[in-house]
Design an enzyme around this catalytic site. Structure first.
Site, PDB file in Angstrom:
ATOM      1  N   LYS A 126      28.824  45.178  44.821  1.00 43.45           N
ATOM      2  CA  LYS A 126      29.900  44.976  45.055  1.00 43.45           C
ATOM      3  C   LYS A 126      29.842  44.290  46.318  1.00 43.45           C
ATOM      4  CE  LYS A 126      34.732  45.043  43.966  1.00 43.45           C
ATOM      5  NZ  LYS A 126      35.412  45.355  41.804  1.00 43.45           N
ATOM      6  N   ASP A 166      38.005  40.069  43.438  1.00 45.50           N
ATOM      7  CA  ASP A 166      39.032  41.799  43.941  1.00 45.50           C
ATOM      8  C   ASP A 166      40.091  41.198  44.152  1.00 45.50           C
ATOM      9  OD1 ASP A 166      37.914  44.160  42.658  1.00 45.50           O
ATOM     10  OD2 ASP A 166      39.005  44.454  45.099  1.00 45.50           O
TER      11      ASP A 166
HETATM   12  P1  NDP Z   1      44.660  40.633  43.739  1.00 46.95           P
HETATM   13  O1  NDP Z   1      44.667  41.095  45.979  1.00 46.95           O
HETATM   14  O2  NDP Z   1      45.148  39.759  42.789  1.00 46.95           O
HETATM   15  O3  NDP Z   1      46.695  42.097  43.668  1.00 46.95           O
HETATM   16  C1  NDP Z   1      46.446  43.248  44.796  1.00 46.95           C
HETATM   17  C2  NDP Z   1      47.644  43.987  44.223  1.00 46.95           C
HETATM   18  O4  NDP Z   1      47.649  45.274  44.712  1.00 46.95           O
HETATM   19  C3  NDP Z   1      48.800  43.517  45.457  1.00 46.95           C
HETATM   20  O5  NDP Z   1      50.197  43.247  44.878  1.00 46.95           O
HETATM   21  C4  NDP Z   1      48.429  43.721  46.105  1.00 46.95           C
HETATM   22  O6  NDP Z   1      49.409  43.740  47.687  1.00 46.95           O
HETATM   23  C5  NDP Z   1      48.583  45.344  46.218  1.00 46.95           C
HETATM   24  N1  NDP Z   1      47.927  45.891  47.286  1.00 46.95           N
HETATM   25  C6  NDP Z   1      46.491  45.826  47.440  1.00 46.95           C
HETATM   26  N2  NDP Z   1      45.803  46.986  48.197  1.00 46.95           N
HETATM   27  C7  NDP Z   1      47.217  47.324  48.251  1.00 46.95           C
HETATM   28  C8  NDP Z   1      47.361  48.441  49.635  1.00 46.95           C
HETATM   29  N3  NDP Z   1      46.198  48.662  50.150  1.00 46.95           N
HETATM   30  N4  NDP Z   1      48.615  48.968  49.758  1.00 46.95           N
HETATM   31  C9  NDP Z   1      49.417  48.515  48.699  1.00 46.95           C
HETATM   32  N5  NDP Z   1      48.977  47.688  47.372  1.00 46.95           N
HETATM   33  C10 NDP Z   1      48.521  46.781  47.957  1.00 46.95           C
HETATM   34  O7  NDP Z   1      44.407  42.267  43.182  1.00 46.95           O
HETATM   35  P2  NDP Z   1      44.001  41.832  41.595  1.00 46.95           P
HETATM   36  O8  NDP Z   1      45.434  42.375  41.078  1.00 46.95           O
HETATM   37  O9  NDP Z   1      42.359  41.042  41.261  1.00 46.95           O
HETATM   38  O10 NDP Z   1      42.775  43.645  41.902  1.00 46.95           O
HETATM   39  C11 NDP Z   1      43.863  45.119  41.978  1.00 46.95           C
HETATM   40  C12 NDP Z   1      43.807  46.080  41.222  1.00 46.95           C
HETATM   41  O11 NDP Z   1      42.615  46.139  40.321  1.00 46.95           O
HETATM   42  C13 NDP Z   1      42.170  46.353  42.378  1.00 46.95           C
HETATM   43  O12 NDP Z   1      41.887  47.672  42.587  1.00 46.95           O
HETATM   44  C14 NDP Z   1      40.952  45.269  41.956  1.00 46.95           C
HETATM   45  O13 NDP Z   1      39.744  46.454  42.440  1.00 46.95           O
HETATM   46  C15 NDP Z   1      41.161  46.004  40.581  1.00 46.95           C
HETATM   47  N6  NDP Z   1      40.741  45.650  39.559  1.00 46.95           N
HETATM   48  C16 NDP Z   1      40.604  44.312  39.688  1.00 46.95           C
HETATM   49  C17 NDP Z   1      39.987  42.321  38.388  1.00 46.95           C
HETATM   50  C18 NDP Z   1      40.146  41.833  38.146  1.00 46.95           C
HETATM   51  O14 NDP Z   1      39.803  41.591  37.564  1.00 46.95           O
HETATM   52  N7  NDP Z   1      40.524  40.922  39.399  1.00 46.95           N
HETATM   53  C19 NDP Z   1      38.473  43.785  37.609  1.00 46.95           C
HETATM   54  C20 NDP Z   1      39.199  45.328  37.380  1.00 46.95           C
HETATM   55  C21 NDP Z   1      40.172  46.258  38.263  1.00 46.95           C
HETATM   56  P3  NDP Z   1      50.307  42.912  48.968  1.00 46.95           P
HETATM   57  O15 NDP Z   1      49.613  41.584  48.444  1.00 46.95           O
HETATM   58  O16 NDP Z   1      51.155  43.356  49.810  1.00 46.95           O
HETATM   59  O17 NDP Z   1      48.377  43.323  49.713  1.00 46.95           O
HETATM   60  O1  2IT Z   2      36.462  46.381  39.358  1.00 42.80           O
HETATM   61  C1  2IT Z   2      36.146  44.892  38.657  1.00 42.80           C
HETATM   62  O2  2IT Z   2      35.482  45.343  37.631  1.00 42.80           O
HETATM   63  C2  2IT Z   2      36.621  43.446  39.195  1.00 42.80           C
HETATM   64  N1  2IT Z   2      36.763  43.823  40.189  1.00 42.80           N
HETATM   65  C3  2IT Z   2      35.186  42.310  38.362  1.00 42.80           C
HETATM   66  C4  2IT Z   2      33.906  42.104  38.697  1.00 42.80           C
HETATM   67  C5  2IT Z   2      33.426  40.807  37.767  1.00 42.80           C
HETATM   68  O3  2IT Z   2      32.483  40.721  38.228  1.00 42.80           O
HETATM   69  O4  2IT Z   2      34.135  40.558  36.968  1.00 42.80           O
END
Ligand code: NDP
Ligand code: 2IT
Length: 445
Positions: A126, A166
């Site tokens: 990561k 992420d």
């Molecule tokens: P995005 O950046 O697209 O969206 C993140 C969302 O979470 C936003 O609405 C943001 O609000 C909110 N958020 C982030 N940090 C905080 C915080 N500290 N407090 C409150 N709200 C928060 O990210 P993703 O949707 O890609 O990721 C969301 C989660 O999913 C993470 O935990 C990530 O690790 C996990 N994940 C993502 C994957 C992917 O493929 N993208 C795969 C597997 C897991 P704001 O805009 O106000 O910050």
């Molecule tokens: O937390 C996760 O699994 C991700 N942000 C996706 C990682 C990836 O390599 O697609």
């Protein structure tokens, strides 16, 4: 916790001081692996555990860039290459002001087990930065990404380490990062990053994959109880990539997601979230959930406050780590929640997980429930390696099969290690054993 596991944990705490999120992630895994070690003393003899909690390599670097006003700014960049027993390091990049080494290590550690569970040949890693893309112009984001990649490019490669998105890293950022990598290396090495644009090596369904995969996993959990999503009221936190596509797939299966959130508060929309409006506000306008509420007559924005106060049957945390605390979990249970599945990484605190366990709430842990994103990244790597471009249907069907196999793998491991139905133990055990066996095969490295 067993004595020998406690020694490993104490070493982690001593070596990684001031990094509570990493300690938490390690503790959760070690605590559940007792039954695995009882059946496999060979892992202890070969010090697999002592090795698995120590990243193979940690890179930390300065990221200087120039903002639109001509001022020099400095951020810190990270890449933690955690474990390569099963394949090249694989895992996303997070750009968020809260990023520091403890966050990247916890995410890298979890990624090792998650990637193992997918059944694909991927190690875990990561990276990220404390850069905040929110208040930056496109040009500032581009200059930051170019500077970040100038250093990162020395450490990655399609057979070495393959980053993706992420929090704060989506298609725009991956584009700038890839452009700079290509320029520095003079190679169109598509497999070096995943989540690419569809015309230059990206995979169809990668954008949707984490949210869709989460709902596939929830569907499998419900099927074990003879139920489905139809008519179920759901709360979703976050309003980014994972939240949006979880809502999309839940709606396709008849579920009714009624909430979204961001760091300023949450929206409850009792009629069900208007997906088209949500996509317009978040994906086209890069707006806030309060903008959604202002445009939607039935919706109410609650500044601050907890989205977990809203009574629902199913809760899907899709924002960030430790967003469901013990008191939130108590409220969810009191309001009748029956199932929680983690779209975000480590969104439930240990107290919340214990509350769900005691209340008999079905709990789908992040390592399993959100593995669809990285699994589809694995499918993108396969397409890049063979210079193919699969249809949406083929990729989405492969994703669904991977999630259903992964669900079975968790349940089988939970049975084998004496805790039937415990997905958290099952995910940790199944993920761990595959990595541990590969490490034994490969000797002390
Ligand atoms: P995005 O950046 O697209 O969206 C993140 C969302 O979470 C936003 O609405 C943001 O609000 C909110 N958020 C982030 N940090 C905080 C915080 N500290 N407090 C409150 N709200 C928060 O990210 P993703 O949707 O890609 O990721 C969301 C989660 O999913 C993470 O935990 C990530 O690790 C996990 N994940 C993502 C994957 C992917 O493929 N993208 C795969 C597997 C897991 P704001 O805009 O106000 O910050
Ligand atoms: O937390 C996760 O699994 C991700 N942000 C996706 C990682 C990836 O390599 O697609």
């Amino acid at each position: 916790m067993r004595r020998n596991l406690q020694v490993v944990y104490d070493t982690v705490v001593r070596r990684n001081q001031g990094e509570p999120e990493f300690h938490q992630a390690v503790h959760e895994v070690l605590e559940s692996l007792g039954p695995v070690f009882a059946q496999h003393p060979e892992y202890i003899e070969a010090a697999v555990l002592d090795r698995i909690v120590e990243p193979e390599r940690q890179i930390m670097f300065r990221v200087p860039w120039i903002d639109d006003a001509g001022k020099v700014r400095v951020n810190r960049g990270y890449r933690v290459e955690f474990n390569s027993a099963l394949g090249p390091y694989k895992g996303g990049l997070r750009f968020h002001p809260t990023v520091y080494s403890g966050i990247i290590k916890f995410l890298g550690f979890e990624q090792v087990f998650k990637n193992s569970l997918t059944g694909l040949a991927m190690g875990g890693g990561k990276g990220g930065s404390d850069f905040d893309p929110h208040d930056k112009s496109d040009n500032e984001v581009m200059r930051f990404c170019q500077s970040f990649m100038t250093e990162l490019s020395r450490h990655i490669g399609e057979y070495t380490d393959v980053p993706a998105g992420d929090i704060g890293v989506g298609g725009r950022e991956i584009g700038y990062l890839f452009g700079q990598y290509k320029r520095l290396t003079n190679r169109f090495e598509a497999g070096v990053l995943t989540g690419k644009g569809l015309t230059w090596g990206g995979s169809l369904a990668r954008t949707e994959a984490t949210g869709y995969g989460l709902i596939h996993f929830v569907t499998e959990m419900l099927r074990m109880e003879g139920q489905d999503l139809d008519g179920k009221v759901i709360s979703v936190s976050g309003s980014g990539n994972v939240a949006i596509y979880a809502i999309e797939m839940a709606q396709q299966l008849g579920g009714r997601p009624i909430t979204i959130s961001d760091s300023s508060g949450y929206v409850v929309d009792p009629n069900g979230i208007d997906l088209e409006l949500l996509k317009r506000v978040k994906l086209e306008e890069r707006g806030r959930v309060s903008d959604y509420a202002a445009l939607c007559s039935g919706a109410r924005f609650v500044a601050g406050g907890s989205v977990w106060d809203v009574p629902v049957e199913i809760a899907l945390p899709c924002a960030t780590q430790n967003e469901i605390r013990g008191d939130h979990a108590v409220t969810l249970v009191k309001h009748g929640a029956k199932l929680v599945a983690e779209g975000a990484n480590m969104p439930s605190t240990p107290e919340a997980i214990e509350t769900f366990r005691q209340a008999g709430v079905k709990f789908g842990p992040a390592k399993a429930a959100n593995a669809g994103g990285v699994a589809t990244s694995g499918l993108e790597m396969q397409q890049n390696a063979s210079r193919e471009h699969w249809s949406f249907e083929k990729t989405a069907t492969r994703l669904e099969t991977i999630m259903s196999n992964l669900h079975i793998r968790c349940l089988e491991a939970a049975d084998r290690y004496g805790c039937p139905g415990d997905y958290a133990l099952g995910a940790n055990a199944a993920g761990f054993v595959k990595v541990a066996d590969a490490m034994l095969d490969q000797g002390v490295v």
